[in-house]
Design a protein around this motif. Structure first.
Motif, PDB file in Angstrom:
ATOM      1  N   UNK A  57       0.843  -1.191   0.000  1.00  0.00           N
ATOM      2  CA  UNK A  57       0.000   0.000   0.000  1.00  0.00           C
ATOM      3  C   UNK A  57       0.887   1.254   0.000  1.00  0.00           C
ATOM      4  N   UNK A  58       1.374   1.608  -1.178  1.00  0.00           N
ATOM      5  CA  UNK A  58       2.216   2.803  -1.290  1.00  0.00           C
ATOM      6  C   UNK A  58       1.488   4.051  -0.813  1.00  0.00           C
ATOM      7  N   UNK A  59       0.172   4.057  -1.060  1.00  0.00           N
ATOM      8  CA  UNK A  59      -0.618   5.245  -0.746  1.00  0.00           C
ATOM      9  C   UNK A  59      -0.741   5.549   0.730  1.00  0.00           C
ATOM     10  N   UNK A  60      -0.430   4.567   1.584  1.00  0.00           N
ATOM     11  CA  UNK A  60      -0.621   4.791   3.018  1.00  0.00           C
ATOM     12  C   UNK A  60       0.648   5.308   3.700  1.00  0.00           C
ATOM     13  N   UNK A  61       1.753   5.304   2.977  1.00  0.00           N
ATOM     14  CA  UNK A  61       3.036   5.703   3.574  1.00  0.00           C
ATOM     15  C   UNK A  61       3.031   7.170   3.987  1.00  0.00           C
ATOM     16  N   UNK A 113     -12.969   8.426   5.276  1.00  0.00           N
ATOM     17  CA  UNK A 113     -14.025   7.799   4.479  1.00  0.00           C
ATOM     18  C   UNK A 113     -13.448   7.253   3.177  1.00  0.00           C
ATOM     19  N   UNK A 114     -14.049   6.169   2.724  1.00  0.00           N
ATOM     20  CA  UNK A 114     -13.704   5.634   1.403  1.00  0.00           C
ATOM     21  C   UNK A 114     -15.003   5.228   0.710  1.00  0.00           C
ATOM     22  N   UNK A 115     -15.296   5.868  -0.419  1.00  0.00           N
ATOM     23  CA  UNK A 115     -16.556   5.630  -1.131  1.00  0.00           C
ATOM     24  C   UNK A 115     -16.323   4.747  -2.349  1.00  0.00           C
ATOM     25  N   UNK A 116     -17.112   3.679  -2.445  1.00  0.00           N
ATOM     26  CA  UNK A 116     -17.075   2.779  -3.599  1.00  0.00           C
ATOM     27  C   UNK A 116     -18.511   2.579  -4.061  1.00  0.00           C
ATOM     28  N   UNK A 117     -18.860   3.096  -5.224  1.00  0.00           N
ATOM     29  CA  UNK A 117     -20.250   3.001  -5.667  1.00  0.00           C
ATOM     30  C   UNK A 117     -21.156   3.691  -4.666  1.00  0.00           C
ATOM     31  N   UNK A 156      -8.617  -3.302  -3.464  1.00  0.00           N
ATOM     32  CA  UNK A 156      -7.585  -2.666  -2.651  1.00  0.00           C
ATOM     33  C   UNK A 156      -6.638  -1.790  -3.476  1.00  0.00           C
ATOM     34  N   UNK A 157      -6.494  -2.119  -4.742  1.00  0.00           N
ATOM     35  CA  UNK A 157      -5.695  -1.259  -5.624  1.00  0.00           C
ATOM     36  C   UNK A 157      -6.344   0.111  -5.742  1.00  0.00           C
ATOM     37  N   UNK A 202      -5.271   4.123  -4.026  1.00  0.00           N
ATOM     38  CA  UNK A 202      -5.200   5.396  -4.738  1.00  0.00           C
ATOM     39  C   UNK A 202      -6.019   6.499  -4.063  1.00  0.00           C
ATOM     40  N   UNK A 203      -6.808   6.118  -3.063  1.00  0.00           N
ATOM     41  CA  UNK A 203      -7.719   7.083  -2.436  1.00  0.00           C
ATOM     42  C   UNK A 203      -7.461   7.285  -0.946  1.00  0.00           C
TER      43      UNK A 203
END
Length: 203
Positions: free
Chosen positions: A16-20, A37-41, A111-112, A116-117
């Motif tokens: 998870x590069x995005x969490x670094x 928050x993380x929104x999916x659909x 998770x990919x 990114x989010x």
């Protein structure tokens, strides 16, 4: 409604590069637990990142669906993208996905996209309170009491802190609070009244 297969759940390691960047921001601001928050659909997840445990943890939850799952974040910020069968099927249902052998749903892709989010830094508006975490944890001791109101020094009463209280402390207040209570024989105290809540400071 998008139709995707609910049997493609192959475990693959992912960094998870995005969490670094978020991790560095948390360390810099001395924040052990963070929520975003993380929104999916149509699904909106409460995501909690805990860096006060080893390994680190990600907790995903959807309050409206009474659904949550945890992911270990191992050394190098690596996760296993495979979920257990029940969690996988519930996730597919919450995302509104149906069986389609031509387009299998991949947890890797889920998770990919999540990677990114991830917010790059801490926002003061997203501090984590025990009552934020409570809906996504299994609490044995007084599950309805989720508002922290203080500490009890059991040594003064010649009693011992209960295992169920230590478990609640760990889940809602974190590893540091748990270790402190275990070592000093202290219990966390709770109420079901929101206006009784006080700021959490280690005993």
């Amino acid at each position: 409604m998008e139709k995707l297969q609910v049997i493609d759940n192959i475990g693959v390691k992912m960094k998870l590069d995005g969490i670094i960047s978020l991790y560095k921001s948390m360390k810099c601001q001395q924040v052990d637990r963070y929520r975003f928050d993380y929104k999916v659909g149509k699904a909106i997840f409460d995501v909690f990142f805990f860096i006060d445990s080893s390994p680190y943890l990600l907790l995903f939850g959807v309050k409206a669906e009474n659904f949550s799952f945890e992911l270990k974040v191992n050394n190098g910020f690596v996760i296993d993208t495979k979920l257990d069968n029940d969690t996988y099927k519930r996730l597919c249902k919450i995302l509104g996905l149906e069986f389609d052998p031509e387009r299998p749903f991949s947890t890797w892709n889920f998770f990919k996209e999540f990677n990114l989010n991830i917010p790059p830094q801490v926002s003061n508006a997203s501090s984590v309170n025990p009552q934020d975490i409570a809906p996504y944890q299994s609490i044995v001791e007084e599950a309805d009491k989720i508002y922290f109101v203080g500490w009890r020094d059991n040594s003064k009463w010649r009693t011992r802190v209960q295992v169920t209280n230590l478990d609640k402390t760990r889940k809602l207040l974190g590893e540091k609070a748990y270790l402190c209570c275990e070592q000093k024989n202290i219990s966390s105290c709770w109420s079901d009244k929101k206006d009784s809540a006080v700021k959490v400071n280690l005993p």
